[in-house]
Design a protein around this motif. Structure first.
Motif, PDB file in Angstrom:
ATOM      1  N   ASP A   1      85.393  54.404 114.961  1.00 33.43           N
ATOM      2  CA  ASP A   1      85.134  55.518 115.866  1.00 33.43           C
ATOM      3  C   ASP A   1      86.399  55.932 116.617  1.00 33.43           C
ATOM      4  OD1 ASP A   1      83.474  57.456 116.925  1.00 33.43           O
ATOM      5  OD2 ASP A   1      82.799  56.209 118.600  1.00 33.43           O
ATOM      6  N   GLY A   2      87.548  55.872 115.896  1.00 34.56           N
ATOM      7  CA  GLY A   2      88.813  56.313 116.475  1.00 34.56           C
ATOM      8  C   GLY A   2      89.475  55.320 117.410  1.00 34.56           C
ATOM      9  N   LYS A   3      88.952  54.117 117.506  1.00 33.76           N
ATOM     10  CA  LYS A   3      89.520  53.105 118.407  1.00 33.76           C
ATOM     11  C   LYS A   3      89.913  51.857 117.616  1.00 33.76           C
ATOM     12  CE  LYS A   3      86.586  54.692 122.233  1.00 33.76           C
ATOM     13  NZ  LYS A   3      85.513  54.340 123.196  1.00 33.76           N
ATOM     14  N   GLN A   4      90.811  51.061 118.218  1.00 39.18           N
ATOM     15  CA  GLN A   4      91.287  49.835 117.576  1.00 39.18           C
ATOM     16  C   GLN A   4      90.607  48.632 118.212  1.00 39.18           C
ATOM     17  OE1 GLN A   4      93.326  51.934 114.995  1.00 39.18           O
ATOM     18  NE2 GLN A   4      93.450  49.716 114.933  1.00 39.18           N
ATOM     19  N   TYR A   5      90.019  47.800 117.361  1.00 39.25           N
ATOM     20  CA  TYR A   5      89.244  46.670 117.865  1.00 39.25           C
ATOM     21  C   TYR A   5      89.830  45.319 117.465  1.00 39.25           C
ATOM     22  CZ  TYR A   5      85.692  49.845 119.554  1.00 39.25           C
ATOM     23  OH  TYR A   5      85.024  50.826 120.260  1.00 39.25           O
ATOM     24  N   GLY A   6      91.131  45.235 117.409  1.00 40.67           N
ATOM     25  CA  GLY A   6      91.751  43.959 117.113  1.00 40.67           C
ATOM     26  C   GLY A   6      93.179  44.129 116.671  1.00 40.67           C
ATOM     27  N   MET A   7      93.715  43.064 116.106  1.00 40.57           N
ATOM     28  CA  MET A   7      95.099  43.025 115.641  1.00 40.57           C
ATOM     29  C   MET A   7      95.120  42.375 114.268  1.00 40.57           C
ATOM     30  SD  MET A   7      98.204  40.796 117.354  1.00 40.57           S
ATOM     31  CE  MET A   7      97.870  39.256 116.444  1.00 40.57           C
ATOM     32  N   PRO A   8      95.908  42.893 113.314  1.00 40.02           N
ATOM     33  CA  PRO A   8      95.998  42.223 112.015  1.00 40.02           C
ATOM     34  C   PRO A   8      96.550  40.805 112.171  1.00 40.02           C
ATOM     35  CG  PRO A   8      96.992  44.415 111.934  1.00 40.02           C
ATOM     36  CD  PRO A   8      96.749  44.101 113.374  1.00 40.02           C
ATOM     37  N   PHE A   9      96.049  39.896 111.366  1.00 45.96           N
ATOM     38  CA  PHE A   9      96.528  38.511 111.401  1.00 45.96           C
ATOM     39  C   PHE A   9      97.422  38.275 110.185  1.00 45.96           C
ATOM     40  CE2 PHE A   9      94.951  33.803 111.758  1.00 45.96           C
ATOM     41  CZ  PHE A   9      96.201  33.428 112.184  1.00 45.96           C
ATOM     42  N   TYR A  10      96.849  38.236 109.006  1.00 51.07           N
ATOM     43  CA  TYR A  10      97.643  38.074 107.790  1.00 51.07           C
ATOM     44  C   TYR A  10      96.831  38.553 106.593  1.00 51.07           C
ATOM     45  CZ  TYR A  10      94.945  33.829 106.713  1.00 51.07           C
ATOM     46  OH  TYR A  10      93.936  32.936 106.445  1.00 51.07           O
ATOM     47  N   ALA A  11      97.490  38.653 105.464  1.00 47.14           N
ATOM     48  CA  ALA A  11      96.826  39.191 104.271  1.00 47.14           C
ATOM     49  C   ALA A  11      97.415  38.587 103.005  1.00 47.14           C
ATOM     50  CB  ALA A  11      96.972  40.711 104.234  1.00 47.14           C
ATOM     51  N   ALA A  12      96.772  38.907 101.908  1.00 54.76           N
ATOM     52  CA  ALA A  12      97.300  38.618 100.567  1.00 54.76           C
ATOM     53  C   ALA A  12      96.707  39.642  99.628  1.00 54.76           C
ATOM     54  CB  ALA A  12      96.961  37.201 100.109  1.00 54.76           C
ATOM     55  N   ASN A  13      97.332  39.844  98.520  1.00 53.01           N
ATOM     56  CA  ASN A  13      96.837  40.792  97.527  1.00 53.01           C
ATOM     57  C   ASN A  13      97.041  40.219  96.130  1.00 53.01           C
ATOM     58  OD1 ASN A  13      99.637  42.000  98.817  1.00 53.01           O
ATOM     59  ND2 ASN A  13      99.712  41.906  96.582  1.00 53.01           N
ATOM     60  N   ARG A  14      96.383  40.819  95.186  1.00 50.00           N
ATOM     61  CA  ARG A  14      96.483  40.345  93.812  1.00 50.00           C
ATOM     62  C   ARG A  14      97.794  40.780  93.160  1.00 50.00           C
ATOM     63  NH1 ARG A  14      91.600  40.429  95.459  1.00 50.00           N
ATOM     64  NH2 ARG A  14      90.055  38.963  94.619  1.00 50.00           N
ATOM     65  N   THR A  15      98.360  39.887  92.375  1.00 55.98           N
ATOM     66  CA  THR A  15      99.541  40.191  91.582  1.00 55.98           C
ATOM     67  C   THR A  15      99.265  39.747  90.146  1.00 55.98           C
ATOM     68  OG1 THR A  15     100.603  38.032  91.938  1.00 55.98           O
ATOM     69  CG2 THR A  15     101.053  39.767  93.564  1.00 55.98           C
ATOM     70  N   VAL A  16     100.128  40.140  89.240  1.00 56.64           N
ATOM     71  CA  VAL A  16     100.004  39.687  87.848  1.00 56.64           C
ATOM     72  C   VAL A  16     100.829  38.413  87.705  1.00 56.64           C
ATOM     73  CG1 VAL A  16     100.257  40.267  85.416  1.00 56.64           C
ATOM     74  CG2 VAL A  16      99.793  42.082  87.091  1.00 56.64           C
ATOM     75  N   VAL A  17     100.167  37.321  87.455  1.00 57.48           N
ATOM     76  CA  VAL A  17     100.823  36.026  87.241  1.00 57.48           C
ATOM     77  C   VAL A  17     101.035  35.854  85.745  1.00 57.48           C
ATOM     78  CG1 VAL A  17     100.617  33.531  87.508  1.00 57.48           C
ATOM     79  CG2 VAL A  17      99.720  35.055  89.296  1.00 57.48           C
ATOM     80  N   TYR A  18     102.239  35.443  85.347  1.00 58.57           N
ATOM     81  CA  TYR A  18     102.515  35.365  83.911  1.00 58.57           C
ATOM     82  C   TYR A  18     103.340  34.128  83.561  1.00 58.57           C
ATOM     83  CZ  TYR A  18     107.275  37.119  84.859  1.00 58.57           C
ATOM     84  OH  TYR A  18     108.575  37.264  85.314  1.00 58.57           O
ATOM     85  N   ARG A  19     103.291  33.763  82.282  1.00 57.96           N
ATOM     86  CA  ARG A  19     104.054  32.642  81.739  1.00 57.96           C
ATOM     87  C   ARG A  19     105.440  33.144  81.339  1.00 57.96           C
ATOM     88  NH1 ARG A  19     101.151  28.518  79.041  1.00 57.96           N
ATOM     89  NH2 ARG A  19     103.191  27.960  78.176  1.00 57.96           N
ATOM     90  N   THR A  20     106.460  32.709  82.053  1.00 56.06           N
ATOM     91  CA  THR A  20     107.814  33.160  81.758  1.00 56.06           C
ATOM     92  C   THR A  20     108.275  32.689  80.382  1.00 56.06           C
ATOM     93  OG1 THR A  20     108.675  31.223  82.942  1.00 56.06           O
ATOM     94  CG2 THR A  20     108.475  33.284  84.185  1.00 56.06           C
ATOM     95  N   ASP A  21     107.844  31.494  79.982  1.00 58.07           N
ATOM     96  CA  ASP A  21     108.265  30.980  78.672  1.00 58.07           C
ATOM     97  C   ASP A  21     107.635  31.779  77.533  1.00 58.07           C
ATOM     98  OD1 ASP A  21     105.778  29.965  79.510  1.00 58.07           O
ATOM     99  OD2 ASP A  21     105.936  28.179  78.238  1.00 58.07           O
ATOM    100  N   LEU A  22     106.385  32.198  77.716  1.00 63.01           N
ATOM    101  CA  LEU A  22     105.724  32.987  76.682  1.00 63.01           C
ATOM    102  C   LEU A  22     106.292  34.405  76.618  1.00 63.01           C
ATOM    103  CD1 LEU A  22     101.985  31.887  77.087  1.00 63.01           C
ATOM    104  CD2 LEU A  22     103.687  31.062  75.441  1.00 63.01           C
ATOM    105  N   PHE A  23     106.661  34.940  77.760  1.00 60.70           N
ATOM    106  CA  PHE A  23     107.311  36.253  77.770  1.00 60.70           C
ATOM    107  C   PHE A  23     108.617  36.191  76.985  1.00 60.70           C
ATOM    108  CE2 PHE A  23     105.906  39.572  81.036  1.00 60.70           C
ATOM    109  CZ  PHE A  23     104.565  39.257  80.902  1.00 60.70           C
ATOM    110  N   GLN A  24     109.390  35.144  77.256  1.00 60.11           N
ATOM    111  CA  GLN A  24     110.682  35.011  76.580  1.00 60.11           C
ATOM    112  C   GLN A  24     110.498  34.862  75.072  1.00 60.11           C
ATOM    113  OE1 GLN A  24     112.988  31.670  77.962  1.00 60.11           O
ATOM    114  NE2 GLN A  24     114.824  32.270  76.842  1.00 60.11           N
ATOM    115  N   ALA A  25     109.537  34.050  74.678  1.00 61.29           N
ATOM    116  CA  ALA A  25     109.306  33.828  73.251  1.00 61.29           C
ATOM    117  C   ALA A  25     108.835  35.106  72.544  1.00 61.29           C
ATOM    118  CB  ALA A  25     108.272  32.715  73.064  1.00 61.29           C
ATOM    119  N   ALA A  26     108.165  35.974  73.289  1.00 65.10           N
ATOM    120  CA  ALA A  26     107.669  37.227  72.703  1.00 65.10           C
ATOM    121  C   ALA A  26     108.695  38.345  72.781  1.00 65.10           C
ATOM    122  CB  ALA A  26     106.386  37.652  73.405  1.00 65.10           C
ATOM    123  N   GLY A  27     109.858  38.059  73.331  1.00 61.30           N
ATOM    124  CA  GLY A  27     110.908  39.064  73.411  1.00 61.30           C
ATOM    125  C   GLY A  27     110.735  40.038  74.568  1.00 61.30           C
ATOM    126  N   ILE A  28     109.962  39.653  75.581  1.00 65.36           N
ATOM    127  CA  ILE A  28     109.772  40.491  76.773  1.00 65.36           C
ATOM    128  C   ILE A  28     110.832  40.061  77.790  1.00 65.36           C
ATOM    129  CG2 ILE A  28     108.151  41.258  78.555  1.00 65.36           C
ATOM    130  CD1 ILE A  28     105.898  40.171  76.695  1.00 65.36           C
TER     131      ILE A  28
END
Length: 426
Positions: free
Chosen positions: A136-163
Motif C-alpha cells: 500500500d505504498g509503504k515500507q514494512y521492513g528491511m531486506p536481510f539477505y537473498a539467494a537466487n538460482r544459477t546454472v551449476v555445471y561440471r567443468t571437467d565435462l565442459f572441457q571434455a566436450a570442447g566447451i
C-alpha cells in the motif's frame, strides 16, 4: 515458501567460519535503560560468529539493554508469528520470508518504516527484496539477505566436450547442452541438463526474460498473466531445454522429488539449475566433485545479459506491538551496516542492504549470484500469493500438462491462468 525454506537450509550449508569482530560504540547512542530487546531470527540465517559480534556491539552501544536472541524453526513459523504478532508482548525484531511479508503488513501487525529507509541503507537495497517489503505504498521492513538460482555445471565435462567458456546467451546455453549430449552419447544414463518438469521458479526466469509476468495488478486486484504471448514464449523455451537435454527428470514433480542435488551427485549429469546449497549438497553426495564444479547466471535471450531471477530471500521487520521500536530500529541500522553485510556475503548469501558483493565473489557460485541478483524479482506482493504455493500450484500443473502433451500450449496456459486468477482473488 518452499523455495525460501530451501534457502534457509542453504545459509547453513554454505556458512563459513567468520572472523571475530571487535566491538565499538559508534553505531548507536543514548542510554537504553534496563530493557530487553527480543530478536527472532530463523535457523541457519546468520552464523553465530555474526550474531555474537552484532549483539555484543549493540549492547555496548546501548548500556542497560540486553538482547534476547531466539532462533526459530521454519516449520510452523507462520502460525507462531500470527500468534505472536497479535499478542500483547510480541518480539521486537522478526525475520520473515519475502513471500510472508505482505500478509502481515496487510494485517497492520508490522511497523511502518517508510520514514526510516534512508537510515537503513535504503539506497543500496536489492530492488527485488524492496518490492517484497512494499505494501500500500509503504515500507514494512528491511531486506536481510537473498539467494537466487544459477546454472551449476561440471567443468571437467565442459572441457571434455570442447566447451571453452560458460554460456552468456540462451543460444550458447542450448549449444552447450547439445555438445554435452553428443560427447556422452555412449552413456544412455547421461543427462546434459537435469530439469524437472515442475521447476516453476526456473520458469519464472524465462517468462520474465521474455518481458512477461505471472500476474498483473489492475487497481487493487491481481489477475493471472500466464496466457500472454510473453509467458507462452517462456514455456516454449523451457520445453526446448527439456527436449534438447535428454533429461530423465520426472515431468510431474519439482526439484525436491527426487532431490536434484543427489541426482547431480551421481556423476551422470552435466548441469542443473539450483540454489547454492544444492551445489554443496552435490559435493556431499559425491566428494570427488570438489574442484570440478562451476556456475554461471541463467542466461538471457539477449547475448551478454543475465535473465531475471527469482530472489528467494528474507526480510527483517518490527512488530507493530513492539515495546521498544526505537531500539529495534537501532538494531536494524547496525545490521544494515557494511560490516555485517560483508559477513553475510562471506557466508555465501547475497547481502540485502549492500551493493558491495566483493566478499561474495570469491567462489564461482558467489560470482554468479552477484551477477544475477541485481536483476532479481519476486512473486506478486499480495497476501493471496501464499495460496498459490501452498495449494494446487497452477504453474506446476501447467508445466506438466504442456511438457507431457496432455494439453496444448494455449490450453495449458489458459487453464492455469484461470486457476491463478481465482486464487489471487482470495
Amino acid at each position: 515458501m518452499k523455495g525460501w525454506r530451501g534457502l534457509a537450509v542453504g545459509a547453513t550449508a554454505l556458512s563459513v567460519a567468520l572472523a571475530g569482530c571487535g566491538t565499538s560504540s559508534d553505531s548507536g547512542s543514548g542510554e537504553g535503560g534496563d530493557k530487553t530487546l527480543t530478536v527472532w531470527l530463523m535457523d541457519g540465517s546468520a552464523a553465530p560468529a555474526l550474531t555474537d559480534a552484532l549483539h555484543q556491539e549493540f549492547e555496548s552501544a546501548h548500556p542497560g539493554v540486553k538482547v534476547k536472541y531466539e532462533v526459530q524453526k521454519w516449520g510452523g513459523i507462520q502460525e507462531k508469528l500470527t500468534t505472536a504478532l497479535t499478542g500483547k508482548t510480541p518480539p521486537d525484531v522478526i525475520e520473515l520470508g519475502n513471500t510472508q511479508t505482505a500478509k502481515f503488513a496487510s494485517e497492520d501487525t508490522l511497523e511502518d518504516l517508510s520514514g526510516d529507509v534512508s537510515s537503513l541503507a535504503g539506497d543500496q537495497w536489492l530492488a527485488g527484496l524492496e518490492d517484497s517489503l512494499t505494501w500500500d505504498g509503504k515500507q514494512y521492513g528491511m531486506p536481510f539477505y537473498a539467494a537466487n538460482r544459477t546454472v551449476v555445471y561440471r567443468t571437467d565435462l565442459f572441457q571434455a566436450a570442447g566447451i571453452t567458456a560458460a554460456p552468456t546467451s540462451r543460444d550458447e546455453w542450448v549449444a552447450a547442452v547439445e555438445k554435452l549430449k553428443a560427447a556422452n552419447a555412449s552413456d544412455p544414463e547421461f543427462q546434459s541438463l537435469y530439469l524437472p518438469g515442475q521447476s516453476w521458479y526456473v520458469l519464472l526466469s524465462f517468462i520474465w526474460d521474455e518481458g512477461g509476468d505471472v500476474a498483473k495488478k489492475d487497481g487493487d486486484k491481481w489477475a493471472g498473466a500466464l496466457d500472454s504471448a510473453e509467458a507462452k514464449a517462456g514455456l516454449e523455451f523451457y520445453k526446448k531445454l527439456v527436449d534438447a537435454s535428454g533429461t530423465k527428470a520426472p515431468k510431474d514433480t519439482d526439484e525436491a522429488t527426487p532431490q536434484q542435488m543427489e541426482v547431480f551427485g551421481t556423476g551422470k549429469v552435466g548441469m542443473m539449475i539450483g540454489l547454492p546449497w544444492e551445489l554443496a549438497g552435490a559435493v556431499k553426495a559425491d566428494p570427488t566433485l570438489e574442484g570440478k564444479l562451476g556456475a554461471f547466471p541463467i542466461p538471457s535471450k539477449t547475448a551478454g545479459k543475465t535473465a531475471p531471477v527469482f530472489l528467494g530471500g528474507s526480510n527483517l521487520a518490527i512488530p507493530a506491538g513492539s515495546a521498544n521500536p526505537d531500539l529495534a530500529k537501532d538494531y536494524l541500522k547496525l545490521l544494515s551496516s557494511k560490516k555485517y553485510q560483508d559477513l553475510l556475503a562471506e557466508g555465501g548469501s547475497v547481502p540485502g542492504t549492500s551493493t558491495d558483493t566483493t566478499k561474495l565473489e570469491t567462489t564461482p557460485v558467489g560470482k554468479a549470484l552477484a551477477a544475477a541478483a541485481p536483476n532479481g524479482k519476486v512473486t506478486p506482493t499480495t497476501p493471496t500469493w501464499a495460496g498459490v504455493e501452498a495449494g494446487q500450484n497452477p504453474l506446476k500443473d501447467m508445466l506438466t500438462a504442456y511438457l507431457t502433451g496432455a494439453k496444448s500450449l494455449d490450453q495449458a496456459t489458459a487453464d492455469a491462468n484461470a486457476a491463478l486468477t481465482k486464487t489471487l482473488a482470495g
